[in-house]
Design a protein around this motif. Structure first.
Motif, short mmCIF file in Angstrom:
data_model
loop_
_atom_site.label_atom_id
_atom_site.label_comp_id
_atom_site.label_asym_id
_atom_site.label_seq_id
_atom_site.Cartn_x
_atom_site.Cartn_y
_atom_site.Cartn_z
N SER A 14 54.83 2.17 58.16
CA SER A 14 55.09 2.93 59.39
C SER A 14 55.73 4.28 59.07
O SER A 14 56.68 4.36 58.28
CB SER A 14 56.04 2.14 60.31
N GLU A 17 51.25 6.87 57.69
CA GLU A 17 49.94 6.27 57.86
C GLU A 17 48.80 7.14 57.37
O GLU A 17 47.64 6.70 57.36
CB GLU A 17 49.69 5.96 59.34
N CYS A 50 46.71 9.35 64.25
CA CYS A 50 45.83 8.42 64.95
C CYS A 50 44.38 8.90 64.88
O CYS A 50 44.10 10.08 64.67
CB CYS A 50 46.24 8.29 66.41
N ASP A 67 49.44 0.98 60.55
CA ASP A 67 50.61 0.91 59.69
C ASP A 67 50.93 -0.51 59.27
O ASP A 67 50.42 -1.49 59.82
CB ASP A 67 51.83 1.50 60.40
N CYS A 172 49.48 4.20 65.33
CA CYS A 172 50.46 4.26 64.25
C CYS A 172 51.82 3.76 64.75
O CYS A 172 52.09 3.74 65.94
CB CYS A 172 50.62 5.69 63.73
#
Length: 304
Positions: A14, A17, A50, A67, A172
């Motif tokens: 996290s 990503e 994203c 993630d 994400c």
């Protein structure tokens, strides 16, 4: 399973990503000509890390988070968790920094219950470490770190092969709280009028959910989806003859938590395969549940 193994070997905890983002964008570019329908690809400025794929005239959005859990070097030889990884002294952790590749061992101070690492040198603060990938495949199962949620990403990418109408949203930040679903949900609602979602993620084996008995449709975790929407999904699965299990829990969450709290009237349901040894280097999934998960998503995106 080659694609799944490749995904599991990519480090993307996290907040970091972008390796997964780059892989997904490259995969789409390399493979979309072979898909039955080609999507509009939304990424880059305004989408952070994203990726959103828009097919045809979408009615349903599938959310799959990119993630994973992991660890970050604090001060000295201390580590702090990213998300909620299970911890056991001796777990192998990998990463890299300016001096090269890192392969170290997780340590746990029994007195202070703090996490650390054993390595030949001290690592710079902020260095990210993830479980070393040992991908194991048998005729019946797949076992590896990060099947949560690389298997969700795998399912979403495989779904693209036949998808005519729908949205695939690779999000994400799910494992560490917050995440990117709020702005994705608003964008999708505002631009496409879509307000029903499927959460393409992985759940856990419990006393009521077992390996090999089919994909899980969650009736609730820490949140409760709207029953009329879940009942539609159950009815579609029953008509298609796809093996499913029903989950009822009072803990846990997913990208759905942001949809539940959204200002827009989103319906959502968590649909995913169960795994054992959750958030460890040895996550285990039955191939029958993988097949059930992909088949269920294929029929749901046609009929919802």
């Amino acid at each position: 399973m080659q694609l799944l193994e490749t995904l599991c070997r990519l480090a993307a905890p996290s907040g970091h990503e972008d390796p997964m983002t780059a892989f997904v964008l490259d995969y789409v570019q390399q493979n979309q000509a072979k898909w039955q329908h080609q999507p509009r690809v939304l990424a880059g400025e305004g989408f952070q890390d994203c990726v959103v794929l828009v097919f045809g005239q979408p009615r349903t959005a599938v959310f799959a988070h990119l993630d994973s859990i992991g660890f970050m070097v604090r001060y000295g030889r201390q580590l702090v968790a990213i998300g909620g990884p299970e911890t056991q002294a001796g777990y192998r952790l990998v990463g890299h920094d300016a001096e090269g590749e890192i392969d170290c061992a997780l340590t746990i101070n029994e007195e202070t219950e703090t996490l650390g690492y054993e390595f030949s040198r001290e690592l710079p603060r902020g260095t990210e470490l993830t479980f070393r990938c040992d991908f194991r495949e048998t005729d019946a199962t797949v076992q590896s770190c990060y099947l949560d949620n690389r298997l969700g990403v795998w399912t979403a990418l495989r779904l693209c092969e036949t998808l005519e109408h729908g949205i695939i949203a690779f999000s994400c930040g799910e494992e560490h709280g917050g995440g990117t679903v709020p702005f994705l949900a608003q964008y999708i609602y505002d631009h496409y009028g879509v307000r029903q979602a499927l959460i393409c993620d992985i759940t856990w084996v419990t006393e009521g959910v077992h390996l090999g008995q089919g994909c899980v449709i969650s009736l609730r975790d820490s949140l409760i989806p709207r029953r009329t929407y879940v009942d539609r999904i159950r009815a579609i699965a029953a008509r298609a003859g796809i093996a499913v299990q029903l989950e009822v829990e009072d803990i846990g969450g997913s990208d759905a938590k942001e949809l539940q709290r959204a200002a827009q009237p989103w319906d959502w349901c968590f649909v995913g395969a169960p795994e054992d040894h959750v958030h460890t280097p040895d996550e285990l999934v039955d191939k029958r549940d993988i097949a059930s998960m992909l088949a269920l998503y294929q029929v749901l995106l046609c009929e919802l």
